[in-house]
Scaffold this active site. Structure first.
Site, PDB file in Angstrom:
ATOM      1  N   ASP A 174       0.814  -1.228   0.000  1.00 58.74           N
ATOM      2  CA  ASP A 174       0.000   0.000   0.000  1.00 58.74           C
ATOM      3  C   ASP A 174       0.841   1.268   0.000  1.00 58.74           C
ATOM      4  OD1 ASP A 174       0.918   0.150   2.608  1.00 58.74           O
ATOM      5  OD2 ASP A 174      -1.045  -0.107   3.539  1.00 58.74           O
TER       6      ASP A 174
ATOM      7  N   ASP B  33       0.322 -10.694   6.290  1.00 60.00           N
ATOM      8  CA  ASP B  33       0.014 -10.016   5.034  1.00 60.00           C
ATOM      9  C   ASP B  33       1.365  -9.684   4.394  1.00 60.00           C
ATOM     10  OD1 ASP B  33      -1.692  -8.955   3.157  1.00 60.00           O
ATOM     11  OD2 ASP B  33      -2.291  -7.205   4.347  1.00 60.00           O
TER      12      ASP B  33
END
Ligand SMILES: *[C@@H]1O[C@H](CO)[C@@H](O)[C@H](O)[C@H]1NC(C)=O
Length: 315
Positions: free
Chosen positions: A120, A230
């Site tokens: 991100d 993640d």
């Protein structure tokens, strides 16, 4: 295992052991030169490093001993057990350990978990001061992903100048082991326990079944489930925040799908060259695996990772 976290539970156990002059757990839930009496459940011929994982996946197994009997045997044991029940042996090849009863993120045994992927571009949460006892927080970078910024600079996902550094992409090292960085959530622990800690993941599903990856935890996420890692993979999906729009002029939903990212190695060419290799890694070493399950265990952080993050745990 100097860099693995010592949860307060493990610390208490450690202190108890010091008092007994018995097995030195060293902050883990396994140790060398030790044994548990009786309670044998079953045994399997397997190497010592796999014994804890085997116990974890065997129903009823609460503790174990590994001996070099018959070329290496993992003796799985059942019943209520306390670490204080272990005793020191004179055989330095022996290993013993016990399962954490409630998930216990601070332990040294292997547990099963799941993975997802993301990139991100945001400043990682372990880049802030005082998240854990470390030599320095995880490096975060200016827009170019190269110049390291001060720890108090706000995240690019919060209107600030600070982003994920380009070198925190996954890569392949010796023996075909992959290295990378991840956000994690481990029940029974917290950022103080996992920021900058390293874990060896052994994938247990999909095309990467059996392959190993060592990750350093640099981030966390409110959207993560239990034992959920993640993996930071450029082009793996920009998730909720999409800091890649302000950092790299990425599309509003990022490259490819907002969750999941690009779907082919060709799609990686849409990413800036500085992080493209990390995207391609997903289609080469990672074999385009889609959120494989894994087992994980804490390991001492390799310099391959700490030289990039700059962060080493001091306890
Ligand atoms: C039980 O486990 C121990 C290791 O803790 C092993 O040495 C022993 O041989 C086992 N006993 C039996 C009866 O299987």
């Amino acid at each position: 295992m100097a860099n693995t976290q010592i949860s307060s539970l493990c610390l208490a156990i450690f202190l108890l052991d010091l008092a007994n002059g018995a097995v030195n757990w060293n902050g883990n839930n396994w140790a060398m030169k030790c044994d548990f009496n009786g309670n044998n459940l079953s045994n399997v011929k397997i190497s010592s490093d796999k014994c804890g994982g085997k116990c974890a996946e065997t129903s009823g197994c609460t503790h174990f001993t590994w001996t070099n009997y018959n070329g290496g045997t993992c003796w799985m044991k059942s019943g209520n057990v306390s670490p204080n029940d272990a005793f020191e042996t004179s055989d330095s090849s022996m290993v013993c350990g016990y399962m954490e009863t409630s998930g216990g993120g601070g332990g040294g045994g292997s547990q099963s978990g799941k993975t997802t992927r993301y990139w991100d571009c945001c400043k990682p949460s372990c880049s802030w001061n005082d998240k854990a006892a470390v030599t320095r927080p995880v490096k975060s970078c200016a827009k170019n992903g190269i110049d390291v910024l001060g720890v108090n600079e706000k995240s690019g996902c919060d209107g600030g100048p600070s982003y994920t550094c380009n070198n925190q992409i996954p890569f392949v090292g010796g023996n075909n082991v992959a290295y990378g960085f991840a956000a994690a959530n481990i029940p029974g622990s917290n950022e103080r326990g996992w920021c900058c800690a390293c874990y060896e993941l052994t994938f247990t599903s999909g095309p990467v079944n059996g392959q190993k990856m060592v990750v350093q935890v640099t981030n966390t996420g409110g959207d993560l489930g239990a034992n959920h890692f993640d993996l930071q993979i450029p082009g793996g999906g920009v998730g909720i925040f999409n800091g890649c729009q302000s950092q790299w002029n990425a599309p509003a939903n990022g490259w490819g799908d907002r969750y999941g990212g690009v779907s082919s190695i060709e799609g990686c060419n849409d990413l800036p060259a500085a992080i493209r290799e990390g995207c391609k890694w997903r289609f080469v070493w990672f074999k385009n695996a889609d959120n494989p399950t894994m087992t994980f265990r804490p390991v001492t952080c390799p310099s391959e990772l700490t030289s990039k993050s700059g962060c080493i745990r001091t306890q």
